[in-house]
Write a protein that holds these residues in place. Structure first.
Motif, PDB file in Angstrom:
ATOM      1  N   VAL A 112      32.831 111.420   6.549  1.00 43.58           N
ATOM      2  CA  VAL A 112      32.561 110.018   6.876  1.00 43.58           C
ATOM      3  C   VAL A 112      31.071 109.789   6.698  1.00 43.58           C
ATOM      4  N   THR A 113      30.689 108.946   5.752  1.00 42.53           N
ATOM      5  CA  THR A 113      29.269 108.669   5.547  1.00 42.53           C
ATOM      6  C   THR A 113      28.794 107.659   6.590  1.00 42.53           C
ATOM      7  N   GLY A 114      27.600 107.891   7.106  1.00 44.34           N
ATOM      8  CA  GLY A 114      27.055 106.982   8.101  1.00 44.34           C
ATOM      9  C   GLY A 114      27.896 106.888   9.353  1.00 44.34           C
ATOM     10  N   GLY A 115      28.572 107.955   9.722  1.00 45.38           N
ATOM     11  CA  GLY A 115      29.522 107.901  10.825  1.00 45.38           C
ATOM     12  C   GLY A 115      28.969 108.292  12.166  1.00 45.38           C
ATOM     13  N   THR A 116      27.708 107.959  12.451  1.00 51.91           N
ATOM     14  CA  THR A 116      27.084 108.428  13.681  1.00 51.91           C
ATOM     15  C   THR A 116      27.176 107.438  14.831  1.00 51.91           C
ATOM     16  N   ARG A 117      27.541 106.192  14.548  1.00 45.77           N
ATOM     17  CA  ARG A 117      27.659 105.189  15.608  1.00 45.77           C
ATOM     18  C   ARG A 117      28.563 104.068  15.120  1.00 45.77           C
ATOM     19  N   GLY A 118      28.908 103.155  16.045  1.00 43.10           N
ATOM     20  CA  GLY A 118      29.663 101.970  15.683  1.00 43.10           C
ATOM     21  C   GLY A 118      30.978 102.273  15.013  1.00 43.10           C
ATOM     22  N   VAL A 119      31.252 101.533  13.941  1.00 42.51           N
ATOM     23  CA  VAL A 119      32.509 101.681  13.217  1.00 42.51           C
ATOM     24  C   VAL A 119      32.663 103.095  12.682  1.00 42.51           C
ATOM     25  N   GLY A 120      31.599 103.660  12.127  1.00 43.14           N
ATOM     26  CA  GLY A 120      31.678 105.004  11.563  1.00 43.14           C
ATOM     27  C   GLY A 120      32.059 106.044  12.590  1.00 43.14           C
ATOM     28  N   ALA A 121      31.488 105.930  13.799  1.00 46.59           N
ATOM     29  CA  ALA A 121      31.842 106.868  14.864  1.00 46.59           C
ATOM     30  C   ALA A 121      33.301 106.701  15.271  1.00 46.59           C
ATOM     31  N   GLY A 122      33.766 105.457  15.299  1.00 45.17           N
ATOM     32  CA  GLY A 122      35.173 105.221  15.609  1.00 45.17           C
ATOM     33  C   GLY A 122      36.092 105.835  14.579  1.00 45.17           C
ATOM     34  N   ILE A 123      35.697 105.776  13.325  1.00 45.23           N
ATOM     35  CA  ILE A 123      36.483 106.388  12.256  1.00 45.23           C
ATOM     36  C   ILE A 123      36.484 107.905  12.405  1.00 45.23           C
ATOM     37  N   ALA A 124      35.319 108.484  12.653  1.00 45.00           N
ATOM     38  CA  ALA A 124      35.231 109.940  12.813  1.00 45.00           C
ATOM     39  C   ALA A 124      36.113 110.411  13.970  1.00 45.00           C
ATOM     40  N   ARG A 125      36.077 109.694  15.088  1.00 44.77           N
ATOM     41  CA  ARG A 125      36.900 110.073  16.242  1.00 44.77           C
ATOM     42  C   ARG A 125      38.385 109.987  15.910  1.00 44.77           C
ATOM     43  N   PRO A 160      24.015 111.744  15.450  1.00 43.64           N
ATOM     44  CA  PRO A 160      24.536 110.763  16.408  1.00 43.64           C
ATOM     45  C   PRO A 160      23.809 110.839  17.740  1.00 43.64           C
ATOM     46  N   GLU A 161      23.586 109.656  18.351  1.00 43.01           N
ATOM     47  CA  GLU A 161      22.949 109.616  19.660  1.00 43.01           C
ATOM     48  C   GLU A 161      23.916 110.059  20.749  1.00 43.01           C
ATOM     49  N   VAL A 162      25.200 109.812  20.529  1.00 40.27           N
ATOM     50  CA  VAL A 162      26.255 110.224  21.453  1.00 40.27           C
ATOM     51  C   VAL A 162      27.110 111.254  20.740  1.00 40.27           C
ATOM     52  N   PRO A 163      27.374 112.421  21.345  1.00 43.63           N
ATOM     53  CA  PRO A 163      28.167 113.452  20.665  1.00 43.63           C
ATOM     54  C   PRO A 163      29.529 112.932  20.209  1.00 43.63           C
ATOM     55  N   LEU A 164      29.958 113.412  19.059  1.00 47.90           N
ATOM     56  CA  LEU A 164      31.267 113.055  18.508  1.00 47.90           C
ATOM     57  C   LEU A 164      32.168 114.283  18.599  1.00 47.90           C
ATOM     58  N   PRO A 165      33.003 114.379  19.629  1.00 44.94           N
ATOM     59  CA  PRO A 165      33.869 115.556  19.776  1.00 44.94           C
ATOM     60  C   PRO A 165      34.750 115.758  18.554  1.00 44.94           C
ATOM     61  N   GLY A 166      34.764 116.972  18.063  1.00 46.81           N
ATOM     62  CA  GLY A 166      35.612 117.296  16.928  1.00 46.81           C
ATOM     63  C   GLY A 166      35.011 116.990  15.577  1.00 46.81           C
ATOM     64  N   ALA A 167      33.765 116.534  15.547  1.00 50.37           N
ATOM     65  CA  ALA A 167      33.118 116.198  14.278  1.00 50.37           C
ATOM     66  C   ALA A 167      31.801 116.941  14.141  1.00 50.37           C
ATOM     67  N   GLY A 168      31.549 117.494  12.954  1.00 52.02           N
ATOM     68  CA  GLY A 168      30.275 118.111  12.661  1.00 52.02           C
ATOM     69  C   GLY A 168      29.323 117.108  12.055  1.00 52.02           C
ATOM     70  N   PHE A 169      28.059 117.488  11.924  1.00 50.33           N
ATOM     71  CA  PHE A 169      27.054 116.596  11.362  1.00 50.33           C
ATOM     72  C   PHE A 169      26.173 117.336  10.385  1.00 50.33           C
ATOM     73  N   GLU A 173      28.384  99.079  19.988  1.00 50.06           N
ATOM     74  CA  GLU A 173      27.285  99.146  20.949  1.00 50.06           C
ATOM     75  C   GLU A 173      26.127  98.237  20.550  1.00 50.06           C
ATOM     76  N   ARG A 174      26.160  97.711  19.331  1.00 50.31           N
ATOM     77  CA  ARG A 174      25.098  96.808  18.877  1.00 50.31           C
ATOM     78  C   ARG A 174      25.605  95.387  18.660  1.00 50.31           C
ATOM     79  N   ALA A 175      26.762  95.072  19.212  1.00 44.36           N
ATOM     80  CA  ALA A 175      27.341  93.748  19.004  1.00 44.36           C
ATOM     81  C   ALA A 175      26.415  92.648  19.506  1.00 44.36           C
TER      82      ALA A 175
END
Length: 246
Positions: A10-23, A40-49, A175-177
């Motif tokens: 997932v490109t750019g998957g560190t927050r927002g929509v991308g993080a939701g996709i990664a999860r 990512p500022e918040v850990p993404l369980p199950g995803a590497g970076f 989180e940036r809405a």
């Protein structure tokens, strides 16, 4: 939908929509790798970076070449600040087009060998801005329109080995809405313009991406799936109603 044994980037998957996709992919059992310039500022369980400057074609090619395998590429990276066309030089707008169109093209081409071998798929994260006027984000809208066209052509060129589809995403509560829509009252007012009565959550987009990458979508390629809660109520209806009431 079980994606166990599959590798997803997932490109750019560190927050927002991308993080939701990664999860969502991680919950489906996939091995998920997120790539962006910053972790990512918040850990993404199950995803590497992995840190990658996605605007650097050589770095993108090196990143994909180093992967042992790849089944799904989600081109999520993108975005744009509010910037009226006449208030910036063309070069500033061109950077937005680069991020939202050229970068997904670069990543897809770099990933093609892996995807062909795996008979995998590409999911482009598009936007409703690509199908309607987008004042203040015109370059972004133009890039997203181009992204859908790119995906349709890619789906034909790369068939039958690689499927390519686009998620056409509407307004999402991240989180940036507040930067786009304002405070909670403003977000609620915006949500009332959506037929389903709310903004999307990142998890809504994630589940749709998992579907397009799964065997349940095995005969879907070159498609654009609208994930926008029913779209936007036509302004003329409200204007007509107001005129009758007056």
């Amino acid at each position: 939908m079980d994606l166990g044994g599959r590798t997803v980037v997932v490109t750019g998957g560190t927050r927002g929509v991308g993080a939701g996709i990664a999860r969502a992919f991680a919950r489906a059992g996939a091995e998920v790798l997120v790539c962006a310039r910053r972790p990512p500022e918040v850990p993404l369980p199950g995803a590497g970076f992995t840190a990658v400057d996605l605007r650097d074609p050589a770095a993108v090619r090196d990143f994909f070449a180093a992967l042992p395998r790849l089944d799904v590429l989600v081109n999520n990276v993108g975005g744009a600040p509010y910037r009226p066309l006449a208030e910036a030089e063309a070069e500033r707008h061109a950077r937005v087009i680069e991020l939202n169109l050229t970068v997904p093209l670069t990543a897809s081409v770099a990933a093609y060998g892996h995807l062909r071998e795996a008979r995998g798929s590409v999911v482009m994260i598009g936007s409703v801005s690509g199908g309607r006027p987008s004042p203040g984000t015109a370059a972004y809208g133009a890039a997203k329109a181009g992204l859908e066209s790119l995906a349709r052509s890619m789906a034909v060129e790369w068939a039958p080995d690689v499927r390519v589809n686009t998620l056409v995403v509407g307004m999402v509560r991240t989180e940036r809405a507040h930067l786009h829509y304002g405070d909670e009252d403003a977000v609620a007012a915006v949500a009332r313009t959506v037929p389903l009565g709310r903004l999307a959550e990142p998890s809504d987009i994630g589940r749709a991406a998992v579907f397009l990458a799964s065997d349940a979508a095995a005969y879907i390629s070159g498609a654009s799936l609208l994930v926008h809660g029913g779209g936007e109520r036509p302004a003329f209806l409200d204007a007509a109603t107001a005129n009758k009431e007056s």
